[in-house]
Design a protein around this motif. Structure first.
Motif, PDB file in Angstrom:
ATOM      1  N   UNK A  81      26.363   0.703  -3.261  1.00  0.00           N
ATOM      2  CA  UNK A  81      25.695   0.681  -1.961  1.00  0.00           C
ATOM      3  C   UNK A  81      24.560  -0.340  -1.858  1.00  0.00           C
ATOM      4  N   UNK A  82      23.925  -0.665  -2.993  1.00  0.00           N
ATOM      5  CA  UNK A  82      22.706  -1.471  -2.915  1.00  0.00           C
ATOM      6  C   UNK A  82      22.964  -2.973  -2.970  1.00  0.00           C
ATOM      7  N   UNK A  83      24.168  -3.368  -3.334  1.00  0.00           N
ATOM      8  CA  UNK A  83      24.408  -4.808  -3.487  1.00  0.00           C
ATOM      9  C   UNK A  83      25.459  -5.326  -2.514  1.00  0.00           C
ATOM     10  N   UNK A  96      25.081  -6.558   0.447  1.00  0.00           N
ATOM     11  CA  UNK A  96      24.698  -7.821   1.098  1.00  0.00           C
ATOM     12  C   UNK A  96      24.976  -9.034   0.218  1.00  0.00           C
ATOM     13  N   UNK A 104      21.754   4.210   1.183  1.00  0.00           N
ATOM     14  CA  UNK A 104      21.345   2.850   1.542  1.00  0.00           C
ATOM     15  C   UNK A 104      22.342   2.128   2.443  1.00  0.00           C
ATOM     16  N   UNK A 153      15.673  -5.009  -3.517  1.00  0.00           N
ATOM     17  CA  UNK A 153      16.145  -3.668  -3.858  1.00  0.00           C
ATOM     18  C   UNK A 153      14.952  -2.760  -4.152  1.00  0.00           C
ATOM     19  N   UNK A 203      13.341  -1.679  -1.009  1.00  0.00           N
ATOM     20  CA  UNK A 203      14.197  -0.718  -0.317  1.00  0.00           C
ATOM     21  C   UNK A 203      14.022   0.675  -0.935  1.00  0.00           C
ATOM     22  N   UNK A 224      12.261   4.332   0.489  1.00  0.00           N
ATOM     23  CA  UNK A 224      12.988   5.601   0.522  1.00  0.00           C
ATOM     24  C   UNK A 224      12.336   6.642  -0.385  1.00  0.00           C
ATOM     25  N   UNK A 284      12.195   6.498  -3.560  1.00  0.00           N
ATOM     26  CA  UNK A 284      13.052   6.720  -4.724  1.00  0.00           C
ATOM     27  C   UNK A 284      12.451   6.196  -6.019  1.00  0.00           C
TER      28      UNK A 284
END
Ligand code: SF4
Ligand code: SF4
Lengths: 289, 200
Positions: A235-237, A239, A277, B152, B155, B159, B161
């Motif tokens: 989910x995080x990469x 882009x 994400x 990241x 981000x 959140x 996290x």
């Protein structure tokens, strides 16, 4: 259904929503989770890369604690890396007669002892083998009809130890997904590797693997995962992976208990869906979350 | 006395370094199934099959010159497919340990990662992302590497996290009950494991 619950470090940090949804969905399915008291890190993929005995001892400490709870319950673990580390101890003390003694000599420092008396199971195993899909159907409150789910099992929940599914073309979760009312996205990638920790140490390589998964998942409405590392990589990469491949490979990714929880009518808050994400607005609208 | 070292930094005459690895792949028949099963083979300078051959031949220098074992993501495909039933994923792990042990410079980017992680565990018992990531990037002394992860990090921070929770350290007191210093959660356990490993 009673389980000793080992969340593991990721579920206190980057995977808070996996922790919340595991507790909520298991509760809604009638299972009772008791968190392992004073649990500590399993060693992740790091201990084994530094010292074999340390990797065994760090994992075994948690097994010793579980035995001490005297609950006659299996230990249930949602993180594939944690699961494998603890499961390995169970296996390796049987293979190597001298290992238990060494582990216990070290654990004396913690005032603990391990006897090999607790069964280690992944959340996937529990969902597949202890939860009856036919019993789920009447509990379903939200209609997921037409929702295409790419079921992603990853590596270590299956390999090398799972005996209830095919190691390369797993399908054991399909009855459950269908019982929720959703459709299973046909793909061959359910057990391929996401790159795991290489995402930090050898990013380009992991991006290739993740990219192949995201590409194969196109056409599905979401991917479900059963591991915090898989979830993060997928989910995080999205882009940078999309940029590198010159096509939009975005797709919502959620944890299996989040999907189950949604179908059972649990709230967005209980499932911490605000922490994912890559949940696109269109996806949220469709499921009114 | 400093021991003579090869270019890679492996002590000269360290002939038994590979012994445990050789033991594990002695029965390899070079069929190549492992290489064909490995999703990361495209990025490896030596295929897994080739690595096992070099291990059989005792080619220490060539093996540690390669980055193949650090490209293993422990997916267990090869282990389950090897017709000889060899424990290949474990063998890759053994090579990672040896490389970390020898402190081979060329592998720092990988070995430091595991090292930073495990130091965090030693100190706190559980992993604190912030401290661990800092330790790792700091150890590499490469100011550009973290940049790939900043977006990241932000981000995750948004959140909630990345936990900012304060770690628990163990206070060590003197006779009068005054705190002398703080010990990491697992300092004692780690020392004990080291002692046990040195013994065997
Ligand atoms: S699959 Fe097994 S026997 Fe075949 S080359 Fe690899 S290690 Fe050797
Ligand atoms: S376990 Fe490692 S070497 Fe074996 S196939 Fe997977 S990544 Fe390749």
């Amino acid at each position: 259904m009673k389980y000793i619950y080992y969340p593991g470090c990721s579920l206190e940090g980057t995977a808070l929503e996996y922790d919340a949804s595991t507790r909520a969905a298991m509760g809604a399915l009638g299972a009772e989770l008791t968190e392992l008291n004073d649990w500590t890190c399993c060693g992740a993929s790091a201990a084994d890369a530094i010292s074999y005995l340390l990797s065994m001892v760090l994992a075994a400490r948690n097994l010793a604690l579980a035995e001490g709870m005297d609950m006659d319950a299996d230990i249930m673990i949602p993180c594939s890396a944690c699961y494998l580390n603890l499961r390995k101890v169970e296996d390796h003390v049987q293979q190597d007669g001298t290992l238990m003694g060494k582990i216990n000599e070290a654990l004396e420092e913690e005032g603990l002892a391990y006897n090999g008396g607790v069964k280690v199971r992944h959340l996937l195993d529990v969902m597949v083998n202890d939860i009856d899909p036919e019993a789920i159907a009447p509990l379903v409150k939200k209609n997921l009809a037409g929702l295409g789910v790419a079921v992603y099992y990853g590596c270590q929940a299956l390999r090398p130890y799972a005996t209830y599914d095919d190691h390369e073309q797993p399908r054991s979760l399909e009855p459950l997904i269908k019982a929720l009312g959703a459709d299973v996205h046909p793909w061959e990638m359910g057990a391929k590797c996401c790159g795991a920790a290489l995402m930090t140490t050898k990013k380009d390589v992991a991006m290739e693997l993740t990219g192949a998964l995201l590409k194969a998942a196109q056409g599905a409405d979401c991917i479900v995962t059963v591991c915090p590392m898989c979830e993060m990589n997928l989910e995080a990469f999205q882009e940078p992976v999309s940029k590198a491949r010159g096509e939009d490979l975005g797709i919502p990714v959620l944890y299996l208990p989040q999907l189950i929880g949604l179908a059972l009518g649990l709230s967005k808050k209980e499932l911490k869906l605000n922490l994912n994400l890559a949940l696109a607005d269109s996806f949220k609208q469709r499921l009114s979350i | 006395m400093t021991r003579k070292q090869t270019d890679l930094g492996i002590p000269v005459g360290e002939s038994d370094l590979l012994e445990s690895v050789q033991e594990k792949v002695r029965a390899c028949m070079q069929c190549g199934t492992c290489s064909g099963s490995c999703a990361n083979a495209f990025a490896m300078d030596l295929t897994p099959r080739h690595l096992w051959r070099l291990a059989q031949l005792g080619e220490t220098e060539e093996i540690f010159n390669s980055k193949t074992f650090y490209l293993c993501s422990a997916c267990y495909y090869c282990t389950l497919r090897c017709p000889r039933g060899l424990k290949l994923t474990e063998t890759m792990g053994a090579l990672k340990r040896l490389a970390a042990d020898q402190g081979i410079k060329k592998h720092k980017q990988s070995s430091n990662f595991y090292d930073a992680f495990i130091k965090t565990v030693e100190r706190y018992g559980r992993v604190r992302e912030i401290e661990f990531i800092n330790r790792y990037f700091f150890s590499l002394k490469d100011p550009f590497l973290p940049l790939g992860f900043t977006s990241l990090g932000l981000k995750l921070m948004r959140k909630g996290k990345i936990s900012l929770q304060l770690p628990i350290l163990v206070p060590i007191k003197d006779d009068k009950g005054k705190v002398k210093y703080f010990e990491g959660r697992f300092d004692k356990l780690f020392r004990k494991v080291e002692e046990l490993e040195a013994r065997s």
